[in-house]
Scaffold this motif. Structure first.
Motif: not given
Length: 310
Positions: A114, A118, A121, A130-131, A146, A150-151, A304
């Motif tokens: 995860r 990020l 990204w 965004d995907n 993502v 949104r994660l 994060y």
């Protein structure tokens, strides 16, 4: 300058870095093998503290505002622990409590894959999309997504455990988690030789001109167009395609970024032998190999921590 301490706890290596949040620059870095023996997971906690102390000693004057830890999962985010990870030697490793107490800083714990998505990204191949799905081919196989900017974390922070997607019932290999047929049991750097052995037995291949117990040797033999290695690569490509096909229909990404040592050194041939077998139920996204040199989880851990510790 806002700086963040980032830690990447993997099954093989433990890394820490001091990162400038303004431009994702790594200001200092330190690494060591992940402890694999000791009375408890406290051995790993102590090693993380040691790495952070070494890091801070190498960059006097830098005042970090938070600590982000990316770790192989599964995780218990309520307790701040790593729990029952198939690629870590201890059933429980306490993270957030001991680190916060030792350094008097807020600590954010996130799964390493995860964190990887990020990192890509924020500063890698997925900038502007965004995907995104991130797939790490390392000691194990992990993923992060993502979706619509949104994660995805899931109820316990473990959404994206794609290495445990069932991909096979023919060879029925046992995964490190104890279940059978999972993607990680076939295509991770640790388990690929085991898949080769099972395939070789079924195919009745007796003579092999390379080290069949080494993932690196098998894939280098593919590059040299060894006929046995090429035949095996077709079987591996089909297994990888099943995992990636599941990822595509689950997350519908614009791009899938592959990372981890196996991808960084051999991603081109892995993708080449996998791509023809990927389902086209949905449009094939762009398939890319990370260009961040293994830094994606560190950068993502920092991103994060900046988000949840402010």
């Amino acid at each position: 300058m806002t700086t963040v301490i980032a830690v990447d706890l993997g099954g093989t290596n433990l890394r820490a870095a001091l990162i400038d949040s303004a431009d994702a620059t790594i200001l200092a870095h330190t690494a060591a093998p992940t402890p694999a023996s000791g009375p408890s997971g406290d051995a790993i906690t102590a090693a993380i503290i040691d790495r952070i102390e070494t890091l801070l000693a190498s960059a006097p004057g830098e005042n970090a505002t938070a600590i982000g830890v990316a770790s192989a999962g599964p995780l218990d985010l309520d307790r701040g622990w790593v729990v029952n990870s198939p690629n870590i030697a201890f059933p429980v490793v306490a993270i957030t409590g001991p680190l916060s107490e030792r350094f008097d800083l807020p600590v954010a714990l996130i799964n390493d894959a995860r964190a990887g998505v990020l990192g890509e990204w924020w500063a890698g191949a997925a900038r502007g999309s965004d995907n995104v799905v991130y797939v790490t081919l390392s000691t194990g196989i992990g993923g992060g997504a993502v979706v619509n900017g949104r994660l995805l974390l899931g109820a316990t922070g473990n959404a994206g455990e794609i290495g445990h997607i069932p991909v096979d019932t023919r060879y029925n290999l046992t995964c490190g988690c104890g279940y059978k047929g999972h993607w990680e049991a076939y295509a991770s750097a640790k388990n690929l030789p085991g898949f080769f052995a099972a395939w070789r037995k079924e195919a009745d291949v007796r003579d092999v001109a390379f080290d069949a117990g080494s993932t690196r040797a098998i894939l280098e033999a593919v590059r040299k167009e060894d006929p046995v290695a090429l035949a095996f690569m077709e079987a591996l490509g089909q297994v990888n395609a099943r995992g990636v096909s599941a990822v595509i229909v689950a997350y519908n990404p614009d791009i899938i970024v592959f990372d981890g040592p196996l991808a960084r050194y051999h991603g081109d041939i892995v993708i080449r032998h996998m791509e023809p077998y990927i389902d086209r139920y949905l449009a094939l996204p762009r398939l890319a190999v990370s260009e961040l040199g293994g830094r994606s989880p560190l950068l993502g851990a920092a991103a994060y921590a900046l988000e949840v510790c402010r």
